[in-house]
Design a protein around this motif. Structure first.
Motif, PDB file in Angstrom:
ATOM      1  N   HIS A 180      45.511  34.145  41.348  1.00  0.00           N
ATOM      2  CA  HIS A 180      44.418  34.647  40.512  1.00  0.00           C
ATOM      3  C   HIS A 180      43.491  35.513  41.340  1.00  0.00           C
ATOM      4  O   HIS A 180      43.102  35.141  42.455  1.00  0.00           O
ATOM      5  CB  HIS A 180      43.639  33.480  39.901  1.00  0.00           C
ATOM      6  CG  HIS A 180      42.427  33.922  39.123  1.00  0.00           C
ATOM      7  ND1 HIS A 180      42.514  34.763  38.037  1.00  0.00           N
ATOM      8  CD2 HIS A 180      41.099  33.649  39.295  1.00  0.00           C
ATOM      9  CE1 HIS A 180      41.298  34.985  37.557  1.00  0.00           C
ATOM     10  NE2 HIS A 180      40.433  34.328  38.305  1.00  0.00           N
ATOM     11  N   PHE A 195      39.277  40.028  32.059  1.00  0.00           N
ATOM     12  CA  PHE A 195      39.606  38.611  32.208  1.00  0.00           C
ATOM     13  C   PHE A 195      39.205  37.819  30.964  1.00  0.00           C
ATOM     14  O   PHE A 195      39.982  36.997  30.457  1.00  0.00           O
ATOM     15  CB  PHE A 195      38.915  38.048  33.446  1.00  0.00           C
ATOM     16  CG  PHE A 195      39.157  36.586  33.664  1.00  0.00           C
ATOM     17  CD1 PHE A 195      40.412  36.108  34.029  1.00  0.00           C
ATOM     18  CD2 PHE A 195      38.134  35.660  33.482  1.00  0.00           C
ATOM     19  CE1 PHE A 195      40.642  34.762  34.221  1.00  0.00           C
ATOM     20  CE2 PHE A 195      38.352  34.312  33.677  1.00  0.00           C
ATOM     21  CZ  PHE A 195      39.609  33.858  34.046  1.00  0.00           C
ATOM     22  N   TYR A 215      45.648  40.573  34.614  1.00  0.00           N
ATOM     23  CA  TYR A 215      45.335  39.200  34.196  1.00  0.00           C
ATOM     24  C   TYR A 215      46.340  38.683  33.163  1.00  0.00           C
ATOM     25  O   TYR A 215      46.643  37.475  33.131  1.00  0.00           O
ATOM     26  CB  TYR A 215      43.909  39.127  33.642  1.00  0.00           C
ATOM     27  CG  TYR A 215      42.862  39.287  34.724  1.00  0.00           C
ATOM     28  CD1 TYR A 215      42.807  38.395  35.798  1.00  0.00           C
ATOM     29  CD2 TYR A 215      41.940  40.333  34.696  1.00  0.00           C
ATOM     30  CE1 TYR A 215      41.862  38.540  36.810  1.00  0.00           C
ATOM     31  CE2 TYR A 215      40.998  40.486  35.703  1.00  0.00           C
ATOM     32  CZ  TYR A 215      40.960  39.585  36.754  1.00  0.00           C
ATOM     33  OH  TYR A 215      40.023  39.742  37.755  1.00  0.00           O
TER      34      TYR A 215
END
Length: 307
Positions: free
Chosen positions: A89, A101, A223
């Motif tokens: 991440h 995100f 993401y």
């Protein structure tokens, strides 16, 4: 060709002027992931899809459909590298990262609900429904980005610095994920209708968003692919616990595309797909962090493992 010398092939040159051929040994074997190379887990750039080409023999044999044999290349990984890939991440710091995100977290919740995702109880049919739908969406951003950069290059009448090919390779790679899993399930009309609707919404939203802020879209994809790595890691866990696809062989198209060994199983396939998604995440996070007219760091020779 048996008993003869293969004709020399012209080196591929992208619009950066680079000839990315050093990743392939002269005998056709791939050097990526060998012990002499840095690994992804050590913080190096993941190998990018596009390392080896599909053989004409495979197409003639009917293993791949005709439209799969293109100038684009195939991702080929070593077993040690595949096992090393884990969810990662990138903490959002910039505004475009934070917005991307949060958007992905919201989309993930809706997607989990729509596909009946239950971390504690997923059967094979549920996994295929989730994966197939995911891949129909994942193949859109690279095509949108590549198309818009292509049009921009035409309008401005100048080079793109190598981004277009990487983005189109990403879209092609995601499409191959879809075609592979389609060998295992043929969705009905309701599912296909949902895909058409989702693709229409996704394409138009990304089209506008990329015109406004390419950095936001690349962060969004970064993401999104982080979540895909989590999903495939969960699938591997279910396979290892023998809940799904017990020793089932991977479809022939997968064995050819990823150059999987003879007798490769679904576990081998999921490992390869997860590695692809980890790569896409890293590539798009990288694109989001550099100027949009900067040279593509993944187009230069052997750049797939630059620190």
């Amino acid at each position: 060709m048996t008993g003869g010398t293969a004709a020399a092939q012209p080196a591929h040159v992208d619009d950066t002027g680079a000839t990315p051929s050093a990743a392939i040994d002269t005998d056709g074997s791939n050097t990526i992931g060998s012990s002499s190379k840095p690994s992804f887990t050590e913080g190096y750039i993941a190998p990018h899809p596009g390392l080896q080409g599909v053989t004409v023999a495979a197409q003639v044999a009917g293993v791949l459909p005709p439209d799969v044999h293109t100038v684009m290349k195939n991702p080929v990984y070593e077993k040690e590298y595949l096992e090393s890939v884990k969810p990662q991440h990138l903490p959002p710091k910039m505004l475009h990262q934070k917005l991307a995100f949060r958007a992905i977290q919201m989309v993930r919740k809706v997607f989990d609900l729509a596909t009946g995702y239950n971390p504690d109880n997923m059967n094979e049919a549920q996994w295929l429904r989730r994966i197939i739908f995911l891949e129909t969406v994942a193949g859109v951003p690279g095509m949108v980005g590549g198309m818009l950069r292509h049009l921009r290059s035409l309008r401005m009448m100048r080079k793109d610095n190598g981004w277009i090919n990487t983005l189109l390779q990403e879209a092609e790679n995601e499409r191959m994920h879809l075609l592979t899993f389609m060998e295992m399930r043929n969705p009905g009309w309701f599912f296909r209708t949902a895909v058409i609707g989702a693709q229409g919404v996704m394409f138009n939203m990304l089209f506008v968003a990329y015109l406004v802020s390419p950095k936001f879209v690349h962060s969004l994809v970064g993401y999104l692919e982080e979540e895909a790595v989590k999903t495939y890691t969960h699938a591997l866990k279910d396979i290892d616990e023998r809940k799904i696809w017990n020793d089932r062989l991977a479809p022939p198209i997968a064995q050819t595309y990823w150059r999987l060994p003879e007798g490769a199983t679904m576990r081998d396939l999921i490992l390869a797909v997860r590695a692809d998604e980890a790569c896409h995440s890293h590539v798009n996070h990288t694109f989001a962090g550099i100027k949009q007219d900067a040279p593509n760091p993944f187009a230069a020779e052997d750049s797939h493992q630059v620190p």
